[in-house]
Design an enzyme around this catalytic site. Structure first.
Site, PDB file in Angstrom:
ATOM      1  N   ALA A 133       0.843  -1.199   0.000  1.00  0.00           N
ATOM      2  CA  ALA A 133       0.000   0.000   0.000  1.00  0.00           C
ATOM      3  C   ALA A 133       0.874   1.242   0.000  1.00  0.00           C
ATOM      4  CB  ALA A 133      -0.920   0.009   1.220  1.00  0.00           C
ATOM      5  N   ASP A 134       0.350   2.300  -0.573  1.00  0.00           N
ATOM      6  CA  ASP A 134       1.062   3.572  -0.568  1.00  0.00           C
ATOM      7  C   ASP A 134       0.040   4.700  -0.584  1.00  0.00           C
ATOM      8  OD1 ASP A 134       4.066   4.550  -0.977  1.00  0.00           O
ATOM      9  OD2 ASP A 134       2.733   5.946  -2.017  1.00  0.00           O
ATOM     10  N   THR A 135       0.409   5.810   0.036  1.00  0.00           N
ATOM     11  CA  THR A 135      -0.502   6.947   0.143  1.00  0.00           C
ATOM     12  C   THR A 135       0.206   8.227  -0.255  1.00  0.00           C
ATOM     13  OG1 THR A 135      -1.721   5.881   1.961  1.00  0.00           O
ATOM     14  CG2 THR A 135      -1.986   8.255   1.720  1.00  0.00           C
TER      15      THR A 135
END
Length: 202
Positions: free
Chosen positions: A73-75
């Site tokens: 995941a990445d934001t």
């Protein structure tokens, strides 16, 4: 009745907030932080960037396993088309928060789930609009002094003291936290895991 065996789940992140979200789903997992270099083409759309980064993380970890589902995941935070990453220091955190105050920005969280055995993968993202309330310099400095902004995209954490800076959001709260939980549940379902069933069994 035979209970279906759930494949090992590996989280390619050491993020405390992502660990908490997986814990809330009742999923057993272990952590293997990705060492992938987070690079992207700034000419790409935010949606493409965040999906690529999530996929890079999951792929980097999946190569170490013969079986299991790897979650990456990445934001990112985007203001007027510009990606705001994690601040390098307090000065940069102040600059980011000064720009965000009183404005609406968009937080994108990308998600990738890769089956280390078959190579099957699901990749996607969600975006949520966030309106930050107006703040003066002293208030911004006081928030920075808490230390919370220093490892957060956009220099704030909505699940922490940063919640006091936010007027409203339009979209999925968990996307802002760092992992779109409903999207994760849909992806896991494609690998034969029903999180509602897992929760009932735990």
């Amino acid at each position: 009745m035979t209970v279906k065996t759930i494949p090992p789940i590996i989280l390619a992140s050491s993020s405390p907030r992502r660990k908490e979200l997986l814990n809330s789903l009742g999923l057993a997992y272990h952590i293997h932080p990705s060492q992938a270099e987070e690079t992207f083409d700034p000419r790409n759309s935010p949606e493409m960037v965040v999906q690529k980064l999530a996929h890079q993380k999951a792929s980097d970890v999946a190569r170490h396993y013969e079986q299991g589902l790897v979650i990456g995941a990445d934001t990112i935070v985007v203001l007027n088309g510009e990606v705001l990453g994690k601040p390098k220091d307090e000065s940069e955190a102040f600059q980011m928060l000064s720009r965000l105050q009183g404005e609406t920005h968009t937080v994108y969280s990308g998600l990738a789930v890769i089956d280390a055995d078959s190579g099957k993968e699901c990749v996607g993202c969600q975006g949520t609009k966030v309106l930050m309330r107006p703040m003066g310099a002293d208030e911004i400095k006081a928030y920075i002094a808490t230390g919370e902004p220093m490892d957060k995209a956009g220099s704030y954490a909505i699940q922490g003291l940063g919640a006091t800076l936010v007027d409203k959001i339009e979209g999925d709260y968990f996307t802002v936290v760092g992992m779109p939980v409903a999207l994760l549940a849909r992806f896991l379902h494609q690998f034969g895991i029903n999180v509602l069933t897992v929760a009932r069994q735990s």
